[in-house]
Design an enzyme around this catalytic site. Structure first.
Site, mmCIF file in Angstrom:
data_model
loop_
_atom_site.group_PDB
_atom_site.id
_atom_site.type_symbol
_atom_site.label_atom_id
_atom_site.label_comp_id
_atom_site.label_asym_id
_atom_site.label_seq_id
_atom_site.Cartn_x
_atom_site.Cartn_y
_atom_site.Cartn_z
ATOM 1 C CG HIS A 1 -1.701 1.134 1.353
ATOM 2 N ND1 HIS A 1 -3.220 1.032 1.559
ATOM 3 C CD2 HIS A 1 -1.645 2.582 0.870
ATOM 4 C CE1 HIS A 1 -3.812 2.192 1.546
ATOM 5 N NE2 HIS A 1 -2.936 3.227 1.232
ATOM 6 C CG HIS B 1 -0.867 6.992 -0.866
ATOM 7 N ND1 HIS B 1 -1.979 7.274 -1.421
ATOM 8 C CD2 HIS B 1 -1.165 6.382 0.104
ATOM 9 C CE1 HIS B 1 -2.890 6.529 -0.791
ATOM 10 N NE2 HIS B 1 -2.495 5.962 0.202
ATOM 11 C CE LYS C 1 -7.689 2.271 -0.494
ATOM 12 N NZ LYS C 1 -6.504 3.152 -0.199
ATOM 13 C CG HIS D 1 -9.791 4.500 3.367
ATOM 14 N ND1 HIS D 1 -8.499 5.001 3.436
ATOM 15 C CD2 HIS D 1 -10.533 4.641 4.359
ATOM 16 C CE1 HIS D 1 -8.506 5.993 4.437
ATOM 17 N NE2 HIS D 1 -9.585 5.683 5.050
ATOM 18 C CG HIS E 1 -4.976 2.024 5.908
ATOM 19 N ND1 HIS E 1 -6.351 1.997 6.069
ATOM 20 C CD2 HIS E 1 -4.677 2.738 4.777
ATOM 21 C CE1 HIS E 1 -6.821 2.669 5.092
ATOM 22 N NE2 HIS E 1 -5.991 3.362 4.206
ATOM 23 C CG ASP F 1 -1.495 4.854 4.144
ATOM 24 O OD1 ASP F 1 -1.765 5.110 3.008
ATOM 25 O OD2 ASP F 1 -2.498 5.145 4.975
ATOM 26 C CG HIS G 1 0.260 15.117 2.828
ATOM 27 N ND1 HIS G 1 -0.797 15.565 1.808
ATOM 28 C CD2 HIS G 1 -0.118 13.937 3.529
ATOM 29 C CE1 HIS G 1 -1.654 14.513 1.672
ATOM 30 N NE2 HIS G 1 -1.343 13.604 2.617
HETATM 31 C C1 NCD Z 1 -3.361 9.078 2.308
HETATM 32 C C2 NCD Z 1 -3.153 10.075 1.245
HETATM 33 O O1 NCD Z 1 -2.523 11.049 1.834
HETATM 34 O O2 NCD Z 1 -3.127 10.004 0.093
HETATM 35 N N1 NCD Z 1 -3.376 9.480 3.589
HETATM 36 C C3 NCD Z 1 -3.773 8.922 4.748
HETATM 37 O O3 NCD Z 1 -3.586 9.540 5.795
HETATM 38 N N2 NCD Z 1 -3.516 7.489 4.799
HETATM 39 C C4 NCD Z 1 -4.833 8.589 1.747
HETATM 40 C C5 NCD Z 1 -5.259 7.223 2.278
HETATM 41 O O4 NCD Z 1 -4.635 6.283 2.155
HETATM 42 O O5 NCD Z 1 -6.061 7.306 3.045
HETATM 43 ZN ZN ZN Z 2 -3.274 5.010 1.847
#
Ligand code: NCD
Ligand code: ZN
Length: 350
Positions: free
Chosen positions: A13, A15, A101, A138, A176, A248, A252
């Protein structure tokens, strides 16, 4: 000193974002992991095979530029009315789309275009069950009446359990998983597997809230109670085959993290493995680390076993703090999770 060798881990998982952020973060994953299940919550979200193939190419190009050429990103599509079943079937058959997803609308970053509940996608999920394609969920209720700490348990009870009954042939990953209720549900259903993140294993809500609010630990689903964390640690460190690591990792920039409202997401791609190793070490279960990070996902996702290996070494004597953030080309900073563990552990690709 402790030394172990493990097969190359996978991240089930992840991003990776796009453009400049993708270029900044991809190396952290590509240099350590083999497969990564890459999440589709871009803007706009990925909903077709053409966009998935183009995104995978951008990831591969970015990884090649930072010495991560062996990395295998698996691309997911975002459950949406825009998904065309013929396109999905063709994309899955060609190996271009790995899974779908589901995000509840508004639950997390870039999820405002999603649906309220799982029932809206019954025909999509039925088709996926026929194809043998996994659904990634999710699991978080967005009902404003539901307490934030109960959101996972309520979503599982209201949406996931009825869906499992409707579609007994559908294989589902609870992403998660963050609560004891989630662990219990997964253990009670052969249709289910779950990913667990480094931060949900290593921290509880006291770390998030009790001594200075920590925006860097704010994520969805929210890091929950010490009891929940203990249950996650118990099943992960036991090596239970229904649970595998999904970081996960969700970068940011500090400009979105620090302020009156923090974006949800923990950036752990660089040191998440060390953070997980530290949890297993303290549980006295370091010999089960390979099950959680390298083997269980191979069984759940039906991929070939890894051939590469990593060596992890823990030494308090040589402890020195690694960088606590990375900086993108235009100067955005993204704070790393797991710096303390990374000061103790060295990871070598063999
Ligand atoms: C994830 C994101 O920022 O893309 N943020 C998070 O808190 N996990 C999105 C997600 O997987 O929920
Ligand atoms: Zn995520």
């Amino acid at each position: 000193m402790v030394t172990i060798e493990i097969p190359t881990p996978d991240d089930w998982h992840l991003h990776l974002r796009d453009d400049e952020m993708l270029k900044a973060v991809v190396g952290a994953s590509a240099q350590t992991y083999r497969y990564a299940m890459v999440m589709p919550n871009l803007r706009p979200p990925l909903t077709n095979t053409t966009d998935a193939v183009a995104y995978r190419q951008r990831i591969l190009d970015a990884a090649a530029a930072v010495d991560g050429g062996a990395f295998k990103p698996l691309i997911t599509l975002f459950a949406s009315a825009d998904i065309d079943l013929d396109d999905l079937r063709a994309g899955f058959a060609a190996g271009d789309v790995a899974a779908v997803k589901f995000y509840p609308a508004g639950a997390t970053t870039n999820s405002d275009q999603a649906a309220g509940g799982l029932a809206e996608f019954n025909s999509l999920f039925e088709a996926m069950a026929d194809m043998g394609m996994r659904l990634l969920v999710h699991a978080e209720s967005t009902d404003p009446e539901v307490d934030v700490y109960d959101r996972e348990a309520v979503f599982l009870e209201r949406h996931v359990v009825p869906m499992l009954e409707r579609l007994p042939g559908l294989s589902v990953t609870i992403e998660h998983v963050s609560t004891a209720a989630g662990v219990d549900l997964v253990m009670g259903h052969d249709q289910l597997a779950a990913t667990i993140t480094p931060h949900h294993l290593a921290k509880d809500r006291g770390d998030l809230l009790a001594s200075g609010l920590k925006p860097d630990l704010y994520c969805k689903p929210i890091i929950n109670s010490p009891t929940d964390r203990r249950r996650l640690v118990e099943v992960a460190t036991a090596g239970d085959s229904s649970f595998c690591m999904g970081t996960d990792s969700a970068p940011h920039p500090t400009t979105a993290k620090y302020g009156p409202s923090a974006a949800a997401g923990v950036f752990n791609a660089a040191y998440g493995l060390e953070a997980v190793a530290e949890v297993f070490f303290h549980a006295g279960q370091i010999d089960n680390l390979a099950k959680f990070v390298s083997h269980n996902g191979v069984g759940i996702y039906g991929v070939e076993p890894p051939v590469g290996r990593l060596r992890l070494t823990r030494s308090e004597a040589e402890a020195s703090a690694p960088p606590d953030r990375l900086v993108t080309e235009s100067g955005d900073e993204v704070v790393h999770f797991g710096v303390d563990a990374a000061a103790l552990w060295t990871v070598e690709v063999l």
